[in-house]
Design an enzyme around this catalytic site. Structure first.
Site, PDB file in Angstrom:
ATOM      1  N   HIS A   1       6.862  39.066  -9.169  1.00 52.76           N
ATOM      2  CA  HIS A   1       8.049  37.725  -9.005  1.00 52.76           C
ATOM      3  C   HIS A   1       7.593  36.372  -9.348  1.00 52.76           C
ATOM      4  CE1 HIS A   1      10.159  35.298  -5.729  1.00 52.76           C
ATOM      5  NE2 HIS A   1      11.677  35.485  -5.954  1.00 52.76           N
TER       6      HIS A   1
ATOM      7  N   ARG B   1       4.481  40.150  -5.568  1.00 53.67           N
ATOM      8  CA  ARG B   1       5.379  38.559  -5.097  1.00 53.67           C
ATOM      9  C   ARG B   1       4.486  38.139  -6.857  1.00 53.67           C
ATOM     10  NH1 ARG B   1       7.703  35.877  -2.147  1.00 53.67           N
ATOM     11  NH2 ARG B   1       8.200  37.291  -0.534  1.00 53.67           N
TER      12      ARG B   1
ATOM     13  N   SER C   1      15.551  39.949  -6.213  1.00 53.02           N
ATOM     14  CA  SER C   1      14.650  40.004  -7.281  1.00 53.02           C
ATOM     15  C   SER C   1      13.472  40.861  -6.524  1.00 53.02           C
ATOM     16  CB  SER C   1      13.665  38.454  -6.999  1.00 53.02           C
ATOM     17  OG  SER C   1      14.450  37.220  -7.455  1.00 53.02           O
TER      18      SER C   1
END
Lengths: 211, 211
Positions: free
Chosen positions: A41, A38, A15
């Site tokens: 993500h 993040r 990812s």
């Protein structure tokens, strides 16, 4: 590779490889990028690459604050749920959310204020609480800034990511305009959320665990 | 009007007014729109106006499933936290997430599978669990579809909104391709999340409470 055959850590690595490849050119320093990516993500939304805002030195100050074992307060139980307690265990960090506490619900009713405001007032009553994570309620962020101004709250870090159409953007602009007195991480615009706020904490906890 | 002076229900009403005004022309029937606009409300992302997908009659079937008191299973504790238990209380609905159960963690370790898969297998062991809410893990959704194919799971509704870069889109495409055998609500693309999944449940619970 078939994603069903991949281990969780392989899925996460893949990812981040995709995010790095698709994010294109940007000017984020390495530590800030760990936080921004993040957020991407957890949301699959590249808008955070352009919309996140950090006060100068916020990541270093956040890492220091986490290592100090300061308590974390969230404005929602969703954000509380999303924060990795395992990663924070080494620092002895307590993570609390008071929005559903019976005394908070009662005070909110009596005083005609939102539960988010009442919960924030309760949280700052404990001086260990110096990291504030707001992913939903603009009123919680506005109240925290007011409590900070009057000296009742002493934030070592504010993660301010309320989401929505009424007050969210304004509350984050107020945070960003508060100057360098308080370390902050926020974003521009209506987007945000408890999931993104929790992801920012988790990214910082990983960084704190590495140094 | 200053958002700080508004009551929570006024903020919500104003938010939906803004969403309706800015969403522009769309073809959502009224009931589906209640669900779609709550996804927009929780994410501040109008992409859901174009990306959400419902199986034929899914909202009516979802309302019936909620009124039947079927158990709800989520794949994350974040989604569990975001679901309004107060709104579901009248139906006697239990909401569970098994991903952090000690037996699930142990089985996942022993069998070398993800906790999300082990949690889904545990959930379908209780026949009351017929509403599945997946906001994060593609492996949970793939496993649920497999368990349904083999007859172990009998979903009355699948809300499938995994988010991310590896497997999320594919898992949702597999759900949408499963035909009309299972009522489903999903979206196209990488976006999604526990917050959006919880918002969909909350919208359905409101609809169920109105009729």
């Amino acid at each position: 590779m078939d994603s069903l055959a991949m281990k969780p850590e392989e899925i996460e690595a893949e990812s981040f490889r995709i995010i790095d490849a698709e994010a294109g050119r940007h000017d984020w320093p390495p530590a800030e990028w760990q936080v921004v990516r993040r957020a991407v993500h957890t949301s699959a939304d590249f808008e955070y690459v352009r919309s996140m805002v950090f006060s100068q030195g916020a990541v270093e100050q956040a890492v220091a604050a986490l290592k100090s074992g300061y308590g974390i307060v969230t404005d929602t139980n969703m954000a509380l749920s999303g924060i990795s307690k395992v990663r924070l265990a080494r620092f002895g960090t307590r993570v609390n959310c008071h929005v559903a506490d019976p005394d908070v619900i009662e005070i909110a009713k009596q005083e005609g204020i939102t539960r988010s405001i009442a919960a924030m007032r309760k949280a700052v009553g404990d001086p260990v609480n110096r990291i504030f994570v707001i992913g939903n309620a603009p009123t919680a962020l506005f109240e925290l800034l007011r409590l900070t101004d009057e000296g009742t709250a002493k934030p070592a870090l504010i993660i301010g990511l309320p989401v929505g159409f009424v007050g969210a953007e304004e509350s984050k602009n107020a945070l960003a305009a508060s100057g360098q007195a308080i370390p902050f991480i926020t974003n521009i615009g209506r987007k945000g959320g408890s999931n993104v706020a929790a992801a920012v904490v988790n990214a910082l906890a990983i960084l704190a665990g590495q140094c």
